[in-house]
Design a protein around this motif. Structure first.
Motif: not given
Ligand SMILES: C[S@@+](CC[C@H](N)C(=O)[O-])C[C@H]1O[C@@H](n2cnc3c(N)ncnc32)[C@H](O)[C@@H]1O
Length: 231
Positions: A20-22, A26-29, A157-162, A185-189
């Motif tokens: 479920d990572l992607d 994507r949702k948190h971004l 975490h939802p704070v990833f965007a911050d 992977r998250a950083l690439e996304l």
């Protein structure tokens, strides 16, 4: 956690990158994380801002610094920066700093600062205040290795965007390769270009943190992932 040299490697019921990572990243971004900021972290942030401003020093965060050993070492390595170690545990910080539940959440020794605060709130406050970091260290964050705990890992975490918005050169270290593979992977996304995950060679004497020392002395492999977050 056990004694130095007696630590088990991370056990997980998750094989490889979380399926479920992607979707999660994507949702948190897209934003929308609105949990209220805890009052104790808001007060701690105010105290920190008053202590360091105005200053020509750059900013380095050591998030989840534990006892702050890495913060003190990094402060010597970067004498023209404020090196701010943040941890939610007063008990851990109290090993090197005069910090307790009852006293001030902030302790200073020259350009090193240790702060008791929740990074989830502190990162959001720092972003709102327009902070841009030069460096951001995530040294052995809690792995949260159970599959159902993806949302507690920093990249899930939802704070990833911050976290991303604070910028700087990030260095993540962990003894759980999956954590780094997921962060990569998250950083690439998020449109960033992380380095390849690389094994680290440390010794008992060169270990930057107590957890690094403990894992090394237990014969565990350690890994690092770096990424420039700006842009
Ligand atoms: C595994 S320990 C690593 C400590 C240190 N970096 C080291 O390597 O020795 C993880 C640390 O992160 C801290 N931590 C976890 N979640 C946090 C949060 N939301 N805000 C601040 N600190 C947090 C814990 O209190 C703990 O000290």
């Amino acid at each position: 956690m056990g004694k130095v040299g007696n630590s088990r490697s991370v056990q997980s019921n998750q094989a490889g990158i979380h399926p479920d990572l992607d979707a999660c990243v994507r949702k948190h971004l897209k934003g929308g994380f609105r949990r209220p900021i805890a009052e104790h972290t808001a007060r701690a942030f105010d105290e920190l801002v008053q202590r360091i401003a105005p200053s020509s020093y750059g900013l380095i965060l050591d998030s989840g610094c534990g006892v702050g050993e890495s913060t003190l070492a990094l402060a010597q390595q970067y004498p023209n920066h404020w090196v701010i170690g943040v941890d939610q545990s007063a008990k851990r910080l109290a090993k090197n700093a005069e910090i307790s539940e009852a006293n001030s959440p902030l302790w200073q020794n020259e350009n090193a600062l240790l702060l008791r605060a929740d990074c989830v709130d502190l990162w959001r406050l720092a972003r709102r205040a327009g902070w841009q970091l030069d460096k951001h260290f995530l040294l052995y964050p809690n792995p949260w290795p159970k599959k159902r705990h993806l949302h507690r890992r920093w990249h899930g975490h939802p704070v990833f965007a911050d976290f991303l918005a604070l910028g700087g050169d990030m260095e993540l270290r962990s003894n759980w390769p999956t954590y780094l593979q997921e962060m990569q992977r998250a950083l690439e996304l998020a449109g960033r270009t992380p380095s390849a995950m690389e094994p680290m060679s440390v010794s008992e004497d060169t270990a930057l943190t107590p957890f690094e020392r403990k894992y090394h002395c237990s014969g565990q492999a350690l890994y690092r992932l770096c990424c420039t977050l700006d842009g």
